[in-house]
Motif scaffolding. Structure first.
Motif, PDB file in Angstrom:
ATOM      1  N   VAL A 179       0.939  -1.183  -0.092  1.00 35.47           N
ATOM      2  CA  VAL A 179      -0.187  -0.106  -0.018  1.00 35.47           C
ATOM      3  C   VAL A 179       0.945   1.164  -0.027  1.00 35.47           C
ATOM      4  O   VAL A 179       1.688   1.479   0.995  1.00 35.47           O
ATOM      5  CB  VAL A 179      -0.924   0.317   1.238  1.00 35.47           C
ATOM      6  N   THR A 180       0.857   1.977  -1.036  1.00 38.75           N
ATOM      7  CA  THR A 180       1.595   3.241  -1.327  1.00 38.75           C
ATOM      8  C   THR A 180       0.670   4.413  -1.171  1.00 38.75           C
ATOM      9  O   THR A 180      -0.297   4.617  -1.745  1.00 38.75           O
ATOM     10  CB  THR A 180       2.275   3.178  -2.522  1.00 38.75           C
ATOM     11  N   GLY A 181       1.156   5.324  -0.218  1.00 36.47           N
ATOM     12  CA  GLY A 181       0.273   6.635  -0.005  1.00 36.47           C
ATOM     13  C   GLY A 181       0.923   8.010  -0.823  1.00 36.47           C
ATOM     14  O   GLY A 181       2.236   7.740  -1.017  1.00 36.47           O
ATOM     15  N   VAL A 193      -4.524   8.131  -2.265  1.00 36.47           N
ATOM     16  CA  VAL A 193      -4.421   9.526  -2.089  1.00 36.47           C
ATOM     17  C   VAL A 193      -5.308   9.772  -1.030  1.00 36.47           C
ATOM     18  O   VAL A 193      -6.569   9.257  -1.033  1.00 36.47           O
ATOM     19  CB  VAL A 193      -4.999  10.214  -3.276  1.00 36.47           C
ATOM     20  N   GLU A 194      -4.917  10.442  -0.091  1.00 31.77           N
ATOM     21  CA  GLU A 194      -5.963  10.534   1.103  1.00 31.77           C
ATOM     22  C   GLU A 194      -5.519  11.949   2.019  1.00 31.77           C
ATOM     23  O   GLU A 194      -4.345  11.917   2.188  1.00 31.77           O
ATOM     24  CB  GLU A 194      -5.861   9.334   2.275  1.00 31.77           C
ATOM     25  N   HIS A 195      -6.430  12.422   2.495  1.00 38.24           N
ATOM     26  CA  HIS A 195      -6.041  13.577   3.492  1.00 38.24           C
ATOM     27  C   HIS A 195      -6.093  13.188   4.875  1.00 38.24           C
ATOM     28  O   HIS A 195      -5.481  13.870   5.610  1.00 38.24           O
ATOM     29  CB  HIS A 195      -7.266  14.672   3.500  1.00 38.24           C
ATOM     30  N   HIS A 196      -6.644  12.211   5.221  1.00 41.80           N
ATOM     31  CA  HIS A 196      -6.692  11.701   6.530  1.00 41.80           C
ATOM     32  C   HIS A 196      -5.404  11.080   7.076  1.00 41.80           C
ATOM     33  O   HIS A 196      -5.052   9.682   6.641  1.00 41.80           O
ATOM     34  CB  HIS A 196      -7.886  10.681   6.962  1.00 41.80           C
ATOM     35  N   MET A 197      -4.307  11.713   7.696  1.00 48.44           N
ATOM     36  CA  MET A 197      -3.109  11.447   7.951  1.00 48.44           C
ATOM     37  C   MET A 197      -2.960  10.058   8.786  1.00 48.44           C
ATOM     38  O   MET A 197      -2.192   9.107   8.496  1.00 48.44           O
ATOM     39  CB  MET A 197      -2.446  12.281   8.556  1.00 48.44           C
ATOM     40  N   GLU A 198      -4.037   9.862   9.716  1.00 49.74           N
ATOM     41  CA  GLU A 198      -4.019   8.592  10.679  1.00 49.74           C
ATOM     42  C   GLU A 198      -4.218   7.608   9.871  1.00 49.74           C
ATOM     43  O   GLU A 198      -3.418   6.360   9.958  1.00 49.74           O
ATOM     44  CB  GLU A 198      -5.309   8.501  11.747  1.00 49.74           C
ATOM     45  N   LEU A 199      -5.117   7.572   8.792  1.00 50.51           N
ATOM     46  CA  LEU A 199      -5.399   6.294   8.010  1.00 50.51           C
ATOM     47  C   LEU A 199      -4.308   6.065   7.227  1.00 50.51           C
ATOM     48  O   LEU A 199      -3.738   5.154   6.847  1.00 50.51           O
ATOM     49  CB  LEU A 199      -6.587   6.792   6.916  1.00 50.51           C
ATOM     50  N   VAL A 200      -3.711   7.209   6.519  1.00 49.94           N
ATOM     51  CA  VAL A 200      -2.423   7.057   5.661  1.00 49.94           C
ATOM     52  C   VAL A 200      -1.191   6.507   6.522  1.00 49.94           C
ATOM     53  O   VAL A 200      -0.662   5.376   6.022  1.00 49.94           O
ATOM     54  CB  VAL A 200      -2.100   8.277   5.004  1.00 49.94           C
ATOM     55  N   MET A 201      -1.061   6.922   7.415  1.00 52.65           N
ATOM     56  CA  MET A 201       0.043   6.439   8.582  1.00 52.65           C
ATOM     57  C   MET A 201      -0.262   4.988   8.848  1.00 52.65           C
ATOM     58  O   MET A 201       0.713   4.056   9.023  1.00 52.65           O
ATOM     59  CB  MET A 201       0.264   7.428   9.486  1.00 52.65           C
ATOM     60  N   GLU A 202      -1.373   4.575   9.118  1.00 55.05           N
ATOM     61  CA  GLU A 202      -1.686   3.290   9.462  1.00 55.05           C
ATOM     62  C   GLU A 202      -1.514   2.120   8.580  1.00 55.05           C
ATOM     63  O   GLU A 202      -1.163   1.015   8.705  1.00 55.05           O
ATOM     64  CB  GLU A 202      -3.078   3.438  10.039  1.00 55.05           C
ATOM     65  N   VAL A 203      -2.270   2.498   7.110  1.00 56.04           N
ATOM     66  CA  VAL A 203      -2.169   1.422   6.486  1.00 56.04           C
ATOM     67  C   VAL A 203      -1.193   1.427   5.106  1.00 56.04           C
ATOM     68  O   VAL A 203      -0.982   0.352   4.618  1.00 56.04           O
ATOM     69  CB  VAL A 203      -3.390   1.503   5.647  1.00 56.04           C
ATOM     70  N   CYS A 204      -0.386   2.514   5.114  1.00 56.58           N
ATOM     71  CA  CYS A 204       0.714   2.509   4.116  1.00 56.58           C
ATOM     72  C   CYS A 204       2.098   1.851   4.345  1.00 56.58           C
ATOM     73  O   CYS A 204       2.365   2.183   5.595  1.00 56.58           O
ATOM     74  CB  CYS A 204       0.810   4.052   3.526  1.00 56.58           C
ATOM     75  N   ASP A 205       2.651   1.383   3.349  1.00 58.16           N
ATOM     76  CA  ASP A 205       3.926   0.644   3.614  1.00 58.16           C
ATOM     77  C   ASP A 205       4.906   1.635   3.258  1.00 58.16           C
ATOM     78  O   ASP A 205       5.980   1.756   3.598  1.00 58.16           O
ATOM     79  CB  ASP A 205       4.116  -0.467   2.788  1.00 58.16           C
ATOM     80  N   PHE A 206       4.623   2.612   2.349  1.00 56.81           N
ATOM     81  CA  PHE A 206       5.341   3.722   1.735  1.00 56.81           C
ATOM     82  C   PHE A 206       4.701   4.765   1.270  1.00 56.81           C
ATOM     83  O   PHE A 206       3.531   4.839   0.944  1.00 56.81           O
ATOM     84  CB  PHE A 206       6.108   3.198   0.467  1.00 56.81           C
ATOM     85  N   ILE A 207       5.195   5.993   1.536  1.00 55.66           N
ATOM     86  CA  ILE A 207       4.493   7.224   1.055  1.00 55.66           C
ATOM     87  C   ILE A 207       5.358   8.222   0.411  1.00 55.66           C
ATOM     88  O   ILE A 207       6.610   8.187   0.489  1.00 55.66           O
ATOM     89  CB  ILE A 207       4.255   8.036   2.491  1.00 55.66           C
ATOM     90  N   TRP A 208       4.736   8.612  -0.705  1.00 56.87           N
ATOM     91  CA  TRP A 208       5.142   9.823  -1.374  1.00 56.87           C
ATOM     92  C   TRP A 208       4.537  11.040  -1.182  1.00 56.87           C
ATOM     93  O   TRP A 208       3.263  11.111  -0.999  1.00 56.87           O
ATOM     94  CB  TRP A 208       5.072   9.780  -3.020  1.00 56.87           C
ATOM     95  N   VAL A 209       5.422  12.086  -1.054  1.00 53.75           N
ATOM     96  CA  VAL A 209       4.937  13.451  -0.489  1.00 53.75           C
ATOM     97  C   VAL A 209       5.093  14.618  -1.760  1.00 53.75           C
ATOM     98  O   VAL A 209       6.115  14.643  -2.289  1.00 53.75           O
ATOM     99  CB  VAL A 209       5.399  14.069   0.688  1.00 53.75           C
ATOM    100  N   LEU A 210       3.940  14.864  -2.335  1.00 55.55           N
ATOM    101  CA  LEU A 210       4.017  16.001  -3.350  1.00 55.55           C
ATOM    102  C   LEU A 210       3.612  17.645  -2.718  1.00 55.55           C
ATOM    103  O   LEU A 210       2.925  17.583  -1.604  1.00 55.55           O
ATOM    104  CB  LEU A 210       3.041  15.793  -4.323  1.00 55.55           C
ATOM    105  N   ASP A 211       4.257  18.636  -3.235  1.00 52.42           N
ATOM    106  CA  ASP A 211       3.962  19.990  -2.894  1.00 52.42           C
ATOM    107  C   ASP A 211       4.314  20.710  -4.072  1.00 52.42           C
ATOM    108  O   ASP A 211       5.205  20.662  -4.694  1.00 52.42           O
ATOM    109  CB  ASP A 211       4.935  20.390  -1.735  1.00 52.42           C
TER     110      ASP A 211
END
Lengths: 289, 271
Positions: free
Chosen positions: B52-54, B225-243
């Motif tokens: 799961v990638t965020g 793609v998700e705004h709820h950080m708790e969910l992202v941090m809980e379910v993702c193995d890896f995360i990309w951050v865009l700005d």
């Protein structure tokens, strides 16, 4: 004849015209439902394919409906598909251009004069005993074809996956595309079906009126009126008000004159726009499938 | 830097070392400009197979544009897209299911006058024979019956099997979201692109959603793609951050949480 018999006579006399108006209205609704575009070239297609059907009939002696119907598809593929790439208002305006081009093309090929279209069935009133009814076998055939088309299209649009996808494509094409359906195909199908229905209407009306490049112009106004009053999205509304418009015209023509008939239709449209602008059969959600 | 290796090994993927096999989905140097604005600026990212990638970032960061590029709604000005390890010259939305990729939209996108079952089977029925279905041929009828069976199974897997014959408007929003998920699962995707699946649902429903997403891996790959950080941090193995259309950070949830650039983008703190 007593007044009631006179009225029934006028009403029966409007059945065939009403059925043809209903078919053109149905074709307008089909393109609207599949792509949110009103195809004002519909009667141009009907006229053009009727001329082709007439040429086929004169050349082969066959009264071949399919010739006109199939050529409706060709008109779509050559003209309307590229236009669809623009926004819907551009496409609607372009259909007027196609109408004018088809009328000019027909005038160049077949001339601008009225020509007679042969009748495949007797157009004289049905006789029962010593009474002649103001409705012919041909009128009943037209009514039967219209009824069969409405039934078939309704089943297609509501019972098949393709029919559902076609309706859905008009509202949320992105969802339909993500479901794996090529929306271009569903659009093509909607326009092609409308082309067939419109062409059939042209070939059916030509024998009981006459054929010229501009002879179906009034039909467009009447069918558009019926489709709008019916709610634009409703097949049932298009057919009911198409038939109703035909009957109204016949009654007005009978009691007043043929010149007043289109005026009656426009009054009906104005009343509808004033009292129920969404159309009689319009559902609350304009984006419903 | 775009050194690659085979499907099964770990290694350099689009410029970054990933502790995962070859990615199921990747963008390589993708740029998108719309109306003179740069929406994505040479973005390279990937979603490892079976994880799961965020994809997170402030509003306007370009997250949904990444999804739109991956699903063919937006054609990039430059760069390339790979799905299932295959670089595609052009992605078309209606071909996604053929590539084993499903995408959900931010809303539910359900058709209100079709039943839940009709909504879920809409694409699958039409896909299996564009014209055969129209004629109602026996094989098309059998196909339709199979599709309905699959749809009921998908709805049951998501705990909403009993809602099959109801209209979407009769159902609470979280259930509608599940119907939209069931529709996405109809093509048995190997990759699922989830666009804000937690939007408009309660904390309890969000926990269920998290469990559901985790249950899909490692058989499936999820890009979220998700705004709820708790969910992202809980379910993702890896995360990309865009700005502002650029990748500013990537890594495991713990790494991203501590990244100064991420803190700056979200909290306005200096990087």
């Amino acid at each position: 004849m007593n007044p009631l018999e006179v009225l029934v006579g006028y009403l029966l006399g409007g059945v065939a015209n009403g059925a043809v108006i209903a078919l053109i209205a149905l074709a307008l609704v089909l393109t609207w439902r599949s792509s949110r575009v009103i195809n004002f070239a519909q009667v141009g297609q009907a006229m053009f394919t009727s001329f082709i059907a007439l040429s086929v009939q004169q050349a082969t002696g066959l009264w071949w409906l399919a010739a006109g119907a199939v050529l409706g598809l060709v008109v779509y593929l050559l003209t309307l598909r590229p236009i669809r790439r623009s926004d819907s208002s551009g496409a609607i305006i372009a259909t007027f251009g196609i109408l004018i081009a088809l009328q000019a093309g027909a005038a160049m090929i077949w001339g601008g004069d009225l020509v007679a279209f042969p009748q495949p069935f007797p157009a004289s009133g049905i006789e029962t005993g010593d009474r002649v009814w103001p409705i012919s076998i041909y009128d009943l055939v037209v009514l039967g074809v219209a009824a069969a088309l409405v039934l078939g299209l309704s089943l297609f649009l509501t019972r098949t996956g393709i029919g559902l996808a076609m309706r859905a494509s008009a509202f949320q094409p992105e969802v339909v595309r993500l479901s794996g359906i090529d929306v271009r195909k569903t659009l093509a199908l909607g326009w092609a079906l409308a082309g067939i229905v419109g062409s059939l209407a042209g070939v059916l009306i030509a024998p009981i009126s006459s054929l010229s490049p501009n002879s179906f112009d009034l039909l467009l106004i009447l069918a558009f009126t019926a489709a709008v009053i019916g709610g634009l999205d409703s097949l049932v509304g298009a057919v009911m008000f198409g038939l109703g418009t035909g009957l109204l015209l016949s009654v007005v023509t009978g009691y007043s004159s043929a010149e007043d008939a289109p005026l009656a239709a426009l009054i009906l449209l104005a009343l509808n726009l004033l009292l129920k602008p969404g159309g009689v059969f319009a559902r609350p959600g304009a984006r419903d499938v | 830097m775009a050194k690659r290796e085979g499907r099964s090994g770990r290694g350099w993927v689009v410029g970054f070392y990933l502790p995962f096999p070859h990615p199921a989905v990747s963008l390589d140097e993708v740029s998108v400009t719309l109306g003179g604005l740069t929406i994505l600026d040479s973005v390279s990212l990937s979603a490892p197979r079976g994880a799961v990638t965020g994809l997170i970032g402030p509003n306007g960061a370009g997250k949904t544009t990444v999804f739109n590029v991956l699903s063919g709604f937006v054609r990039p000005d430059s760069g390339s897209v790979s799905l299932g390890g295959r670089a595609l010259r052009r992605v078309r939305p209606h071909d996604l299911t053929r590539h084993g990729v499903a995408r959900t939209l931010q809303g539910v996108g359900l058709f209100p006058t079709l039943t839940v079952l009709q909504n879920v089977t809409l694409g699958a029925r039409a896909r299996h024979g564009f014209f055969a279905d129209s004629w109602g041929s026996p094989w098309a009828d059998r196909e339709a019956a199979t599709v309905r069976e699959t749809a009921r199974a998908r709805l049951s897997e998501l705990g909403i099997g009993e809602e099959a014959d109801r209209l979407p408007g009769e159902l609470p929003y979280p259930v509608q979201k599940r119907v939209a998920l069931a529709r996405s699962l109809m093509c048995d995707p190997s990759v699922i692109l989830l666009d804000e699946p937690a939007g408009g649902i309660s904390a309890a429903d969000m926990a269920d959603l998290g469990s559901l997403v985790r249950s899909w891996v490692p058989e499936r790959t999820v890009l979220l793609v998700e705004h709820h950080m708790e969910l992202v941090m809980e379910v993702c193995d890896f995360i990309w951050v865009l700005d502002a259309g650029r990748v500013i950070a990537h890594g495991t949830p713990d790494e991203v949480r501590r990244d100064p650039a991420v803190l700056s983008a979200y909290l306005g703190e200096p990087a």
